[in-house]
Scaffold this motif. Sequence first.
Motif, PDB file in Angstrom:
ATOM      1  N   PRO A 170       0.800  -1.230   0.000  1.00  0.00           N
ATOM      2  CA  PRO A 170       0.000   0.000   0.000  1.00  0.00           C
ATOM      3  C   PRO A 170       0.836   1.285   0.000  1.00  0.00           C
ATOM      4  O   PRO A 170       0.347   2.343  -0.384  1.00  0.00           O
ATOM      5  CB  PRO A 170      -0.827  -0.110   1.288  1.00  0.00           C
ATOM      6  N   CYS A 171       2.093   1.200   0.387  1.00  0.00           N
ATOM      7  CA  CYS A 171       2.972   2.376   0.404  1.00  0.00           C
ATOM      8  C   CYS A 171       3.567   2.683  -0.971  1.00  0.00           C
ATOM      9  O   CYS A 171       4.088   3.774  -1.183  1.00  0.00           O
ATOM     10  CB  CYS A 171       4.103   2.177   1.400  1.00  0.00           C
ATOM     11  N   LEU A 172       3.487   1.748  -1.897  1.00  0.00           N
ATOM     12  CA  LEU A 172       4.112   1.928  -3.211  1.00  0.00           C
ATOM     13  C   LEU A 172       3.668   3.207  -3.921  1.00  0.00           C
ATOM     14  O   LEU A 172       4.516   3.956  -4.407  1.00  0.00           O
ATOM     15  CB  LEU A 172       3.872   0.696  -4.089  1.00  0.00           C
ATOM     16  N   PRO A 173       2.371   3.521  -3.976  1.00  0.00           N
ATOM     17  CA  PRO A 173       1.979   4.773  -4.628  1.00  0.00           C
ATOM     18  C   PRO A 173       2.583   6.014  -3.966  1.00  0.00           C
ATOM     19  O   PRO A 173       2.966   6.960  -4.650  1.00  0.00           O
ATOM     20  CB  PRO A 173       0.453   4.781  -4.515  1.00  0.00           C
ATOM     21  N   VAL A 174       2.698   5.989  -2.659  1.00  0.00           N
ATOM     22  CA  VAL A 174       3.297   7.131  -1.948  1.00  0.00           C
ATOM     23  C   VAL A 174       4.763   7.270  -2.325  1.00  0.00           C
ATOM     24  O   VAL A 174       5.236   8.372  -2.631  1.00  0.00           O
ATOM     25  CB  VAL A 174       3.143   6.967  -0.419  1.00  0.00           C
ATOM     26  N   PHE A 175       5.490   6.153  -2.321  1.00  0.00           N
ATOM     27  CA  PHE A 175       6.902   6.190  -2.698  1.00  0.00           C
ATOM     28  C   PHE A 175       7.074   6.697  -4.129  1.00  0.00           C
ATOM     29  O   PHE A 175       7.890   7.584  -4.402  1.00  0.00           O
ATOM     30  CB  PHE A 175       7.540   4.803  -2.592  1.00  0.00           C
ATOM     31  N   LEU A 176       6.301   6.146  -5.054  1.00  0.00           N
ATOM     32  CA  LEU A 176       6.482   6.489  -6.467  1.00  0.00           C
ATOM     33  C   LEU A 176       5.938   7.867  -6.818  1.00  0.00           C
ATOM     34  O   LEU A 176       6.411   8.488  -7.774  1.00  0.00           O
ATOM     35  CB  LEU A 176       5.863   5.404  -7.356  1.00  0.00           C
ATOM     36  N   TRP A 219       5.451  -8.034 -10.750  1.00  0.00           N
ATOM     37  CA  TRP A 219       5.815  -6.987  -9.786  1.00  0.00           C
ATOM     38  C   TRP A 219       6.468  -5.800 -10.504  1.00  0.00           C
ATOM     39  O   TRP A 219       6.174  -4.647 -10.198  1.00  0.00           O
ATOM     40  CB  TRP A 219       6.754  -7.561  -8.723  1.00  0.00           C
ATOM     41  N   CYS A 220       7.322  -6.069 -11.449  1.00  0.00           N
ATOM     42  CA  CYS A 220       8.012  -5.008 -12.187  1.00  0.00           C
ATOM     43  C   CYS A 220       7.025  -4.200 -13.024  1.00  0.00           C
ATOM     44  O   CYS A 220       7.103  -2.972 -13.084  1.00  0.00           O
ATOM     45  CB  CYS A 220       9.096  -5.613 -13.070  1.00  0.00           C
ATOM     46  N   VAL A 221       6.098  -4.889 -13.662  1.00  0.00           N
ATOM     47  CA  VAL A 221       5.092  -4.202 -14.474  1.00  0.00           C
ATOM     48  C   VAL A 221       4.183  -3.355 -13.582  1.00  0.00           C
ATOM     49  O   VAL A 221       3.817  -2.236 -13.935  1.00  0.00           O
ATOM     50  CB  VAL A 221       4.285  -5.227 -15.311  1.00  0.00           C
ATOM     51  N   VAL A 222       3.848  -3.873 -12.398  1.00  0.00           N
ATOM     52  CA  VAL A 222       3.018  -3.108 -11.450  1.00  0.00           C
ATOM     53  C   VAL A 222       3.731  -1.824 -11.040  1.00  0.00           C
ATOM     54  O   VAL A 222       3.122  -0.761 -10.981  1.00  0.00           O
ATOM     55  CB  VAL A 222       2.651  -3.969 -10.219  1.00  0.00           C
ATOM     56  N   PHE A 255       3.872   3.998 -11.179  1.00  0.00           N
ATOM     57  CA  PHE A 255       4.620   5.230 -11.454  1.00  0.00           C
ATOM     58  C   PHE A 255       3.847   6.123 -12.421  1.00  0.00           C
ATOM     59  O   PHE A 255       3.689   7.322 -12.200  1.00  0.00           O
ATOM     60  CB  PHE A 255       6.002   4.899 -12.024  1.00  0.00           C
ATOM     61  N   LEU A 256       3.338   5.534 -13.492  1.00  0.00           N
ATOM     62  CA  LEU A 256       2.583   6.304 -14.481  1.00  0.00           C
ATOM     63  C   LEU A 256       1.265   6.816 -13.898  1.00  0.00           C
ATOM     64  O   LEU A 256       0.887   7.958 -14.130  1.00  0.00           O
ATOM     65  CB  LEU A 256       2.343   5.466 -15.731  1.00  0.00           C
ATOM     66  N   GLU A 257       0.569   5.983 -13.133  1.00  0.00           N
ATOM     67  CA  GLU A 257      -0.715   6.388 -12.534  1.00  0.00           C
ATOM     68  C   GLU A 257      -0.536   7.512 -11.508  1.00  0.00           C
ATOM     69  O   GLU A 257      -1.446   8.313 -11.312  1.00  0.00           O
ATOM     70  CB  GLU A 257      -1.397   5.195 -11.869  1.00  0.00           C
ATOM     71  N   MET A 258       0.618   7.572 -10.874  1.00  0.00           N
ATOM     72  CA  MET A 258       0.861   8.598  -9.875  1.00  0.00           C
ATOM     73  C   MET A 258       1.403   9.893 -10.508  1.00  0.00           C
ATOM     74  O   MET A 258       1.831  10.798  -9.822  1.00  0.00           O
ATOM     75  CB  MET A 258       1.847   8.091  -8.803  1.00  0.00           C
ATOM     76  N   GLY A 259       1.331   9.973 -11.835  1.00  0.00           N
ATOM     77  CA  GLY A 259       1.701  11.207 -12.517  1.00  0.00           C
ATOM     78  C   GLY A 259       3.032  11.188 -13.226  1.00  0.00           C
ATOM     79  O   GLY A 259       3.435  12.199 -13.800  1.00  0.00           O
ATOM     80  N   GLY A 260       3.732  10.072 -13.177  1.00  0.00           N
ATOM     81  CA  GLY A 260       5.014   9.991 -13.872  1.00  0.00           C
ATOM     82  C   GLY A 260       4.808  10.012 -15.390  1.00  0.00           C
ATOM     83  O   GLY A 260       3.836   9.473 -15.894  1.00  0.00           O
ATOM     84  N   ALA A 261       5.712  10.644 -16.063  1.00  0.00           N
ATOM     85  CA  ALA A 261       5.623  10.735 -17.533  1.00  0.00           C
ATOM     86  C   ALA A 261       6.347   9.560 -18.173  1.00  0.00           C
ATOM     87  O   ALA A 261       7.428   9.166 -17.699  1.00  0.00           O
ATOM     88  CB  ALA A 261       6.251  12.043 -18.005  1.00  0.00           C
TER      89      ALA A 261
END
Length: 79
Positions: free
Chosen positions: A34-40, A59-62, A67-73
Motif C-alpha cells: 500500500p505504500c508503493l503509490p506514496v513512494f512512487l 511486480w516489475c510491471v506493477v 509510477f505512471l498512474e501517480m503522474g510519472g511521464a
Amino acid sequence: QEWREAFKAAFRREPKIFLDKACIDQSAIEQSLPCLPVFLAGCNSFLALKGPSYLGRIWCVVELYVFLEMGGAPSSITL
C-alpha cells in the motif's frame, strides 16, 4: 556511475533514489505494497536496472504502472 555523474552535472546535487528492494520489506510485501503509490508519487523519474525477464515479472510491471498512474511521464522512464 555514468547516470549519477550526469545527474550531478545537470542538477548540482546527488540524486535521491527509491530502491524498491530496500524500501519494500521483501518478507512482507503485502504489508508494504500500500505504500508503493506514496513512494512512487515522490519520484520524478523511473530508472529500471533490468535483465531479460524484467517485463515478464508482474511486480516489475506493477511498479511501472503505479509510477505512471501517480503522474510519472513515460518520457521519465529509463529501462
